[in-house]
Enzyme design. Structure first.
Site, PDB file in Angstrom:
ATOM      1  N   HIS A   1     -12.644  -1.890   0.840  1.00 25.28           N
ATOM      2  CA  HIS A   1     -11.877  -1.245   1.912  1.00 25.28           C
ATOM      3  C   HIS A   1     -12.742  -1.234   3.162  1.00 25.28           C
ATOM      4  O   HIS A   1     -13.901  -0.856   3.108  1.00 25.28           O
ATOM      5  CB  HIS A   1     -11.548   0.187   1.475  1.00 25.28           C
ATOM      6  CG  HIS A   1     -10.784   0.976   2.472  1.00 25.28           C
ATOM      7  ND1 HIS A   1     -11.371   1.917   3.274  1.00 25.28           N
ATOM      8  CD2 HIS A   1      -9.472   0.976   2.784  1.00 25.28           C
ATOM      9  CE1 HIS A   1     -10.449   2.474   4.046  1.00 25.28           C
ATOM     10  NE2 HIS A   1      -9.289   1.917   3.766  1.00 25.28           N
TER      11      HIS A   1
ATOM     12  N   HIS B   1      -0.543   4.284  -0.423  1.00 27.80           N
ATOM     13  CA  HIS B   1      -1.468   5.314   0.075  1.00 27.80           C
ATOM     14  C   HIS B   1      -1.340   6.639  -0.662  1.00 27.80           C
ATOM     15  O   HIS B   1      -1.443   7.720  -0.061  1.00 27.80           O
ATOM     16  CB  HIS B   1      -1.295   5.528   1.584  1.00 27.80           C
ATOM     17  CG  HIS B   1      -2.549   6.054   2.225  1.00 27.80           C
ATOM     18  ND1 HIS B   1      -2.842   7.403   2.307  1.00 27.80           N
ATOM     19  CD2 HIS B   1      -3.601   5.431   2.801  1.00 27.80           C
ATOM     20  CE1 HIS B   1      -4.007   7.581   2.898  1.00 27.80           C
ATOM     21  NE2 HIS B   1      -4.487   6.389   3.204  1.00 27.80           N
TER      22      HIS B   1
ATOM     23  N   GLU C   1     -10.444   3.478  -2.142  1.00 25.67           N
ATOM     24  CA  GLU C   1     -10.976   3.807  -0.821  1.00 25.67           C
ATOM     25  C   GLU C   1     -11.355   5.269  -0.698  1.00 25.67           C
ATOM     26  O   GLU C   1     -12.120   5.643   0.178  1.00 25.67           O
ATOM     27  CB  GLU C   1      -9.972   3.433   0.282  1.00 25.67           C
ATOM     28  CG  GLU C   1      -8.715   4.271   0.304  1.00 25.67           C
ATOM     29  CD  GLU C   1      -7.713   3.780   1.318  1.00 25.67           C
ATOM     30  OE1 GLU C   1      -7.458   4.512   2.297  1.00 25.67           O
ATOM     31  OE2 GLU C   1      -7.201   2.662   1.155  1.00 25.67           O
TER      32      GLU C   1
ATOM     33  N   GLU D   1      -1.420  -1.050  -3.928  1.00 28.52           N
ATOM     34  CA  GLU D   1      -2.583  -0.208  -3.633  1.00 28.52           C
ATOM     35  C   GLU D   1      -2.229   1.269  -3.641  1.00 28.52           C
ATOM     36  O   GLU D   1      -1.203   1.672  -3.089  1.00 28.52           O
ATOM     37  CB  GLU D   1      -3.125  -0.602  -2.257  1.00 28.52           C
ATOM     38  CG  GLU D   1      -4.344   0.179  -1.824  1.00 28.52           C
ATOM     39  CD  GLU D   1      -4.908  -0.312  -0.498  1.00 28.52           C
ATOM     40  OE1 GLU D   1      -5.666   0.452   0.125  1.00 28.52           O
ATOM     41  OE2 GLU D   1      -4.604  -1.452  -0.082  1.00 28.52           O
TER      42      GLU D   1
ATOM     43  N   ASP E   1       0.846  -1.196   0.000  1.00 31.95           N
ATOM     44  CA  ASP E   1       0.000   0.000   0.000  1.00 31.95           C
ATOM     45  C   ASP E   1       0.878   1.242   0.000  1.00 31.95           C
ATOM     46  O   ASP E   1       1.613   1.489   0.955  1.00 31.95           O
ATOM     47  CB  ASP E   1      -0.907  -0.017   1.236  1.00 31.95           C
ATOM     48  CG  ASP E   1      -1.936   1.103   1.227  1.00 31.95           C
ATOM     49  OD1 ASP E   1      -1.928   1.942   0.305  1.00 31.95           O
ATOM     50  OD2 ASP E   1      -2.765   1.126   2.155  1.00 31.95           O
TER      51      ASP E   1
END
Length: 201
Positions: A104, A5, A55, A29, A3
């Site tokens: 998510h 982010h 998400e 991700e 991830d």
């Protein structure tokens, strides 16, 4: 799974994807922040590493551009993206693009129960995020708020569909009232670059 982010620039995300490709992650991700998803096609064209995101997207219309840009895994959060109905529509739209669904869900038992119901009804379902035992639940564990944790039993990485009515979970209202007397103080972390400027958390 890795991830990012949304913390990488397009150029740096391309470098990270190249560096991890030999590890064959299930997906990477959020290599880009939602503000830069117009560059997603640049990434998907440059790698065979599956890209996941969503998400911070909230509707079918938000998901359409990534779906047409080579997204591999859609990650809507039903607490933010219109609940069960809209996330099922997002899943169906994703299926038409041969994209898998990984909802998510770092939140509470109702959100997880609803996400599991989506998973049980979605042919392109891949994996379910859940937050049992995660660091930010310290002192307020997800299962502390249900009368029976059995619907959240994962065996060999799999949840079993409950036959209980509704979402299959009964909230412990007394535990919720007790917790409301001392609300949590968790906030998103504030990250800064070395020069003091704000950074993507």
């Amino acid at each position: 799974m890795i991830d990012l982010h949304g913390r990488a620039t397009t150029a740096n995300a391309r470098r990270v994807l190249a560096a991890v490709a030999d590890l064959q992650p299930l997906f990477v991700e959020e290599p880009l922040a939602p503000d830069h998803l117009h560059r997603l096609r640049d990434l998907t064209a440059a790698t065979d590493v599956p890209i996941a995101l969503g998400e911070r997207l909230y509707s079918r219309t938000d998901f359409l551009p990534p779906l047409t840009s080579g997204l591999a895994v859609a990650q809507p959060d039903l607490s933010h993206a219109g609940g069960i109905s809209e996330v099922r529509r997002i899943a169906a739209l994703a299926e038409t693009f041969d994209v898998q669904l990984a909802p998510h869900c770092p939140l509470g038992p109702i959100a997880l129960a609803a996400s599991l119901q989506i998973g049980f009804a979605t042919p392109n379902f891949l994996i379910q995020e859940q937050s049992v035992g995660i660091y930010h639940n310290s002192g307020a564990e997800l299962l502390d708020y249900v009368l029976d944790p059995a619907p959240f039993t994962f065996t060999d990485g799999h949840a079993h569909r409950t036959t209980l009515p509704g979402l299959g979970v009964t909230i412990d209202e007394q535990a919720v009232r007790q917790a409301a007397r001392h609300p949590h103080a968790w906030r998103n972390p504030v990250w800064r670059h070395d020069d003091g400027s704000m950074a993507e958390w």
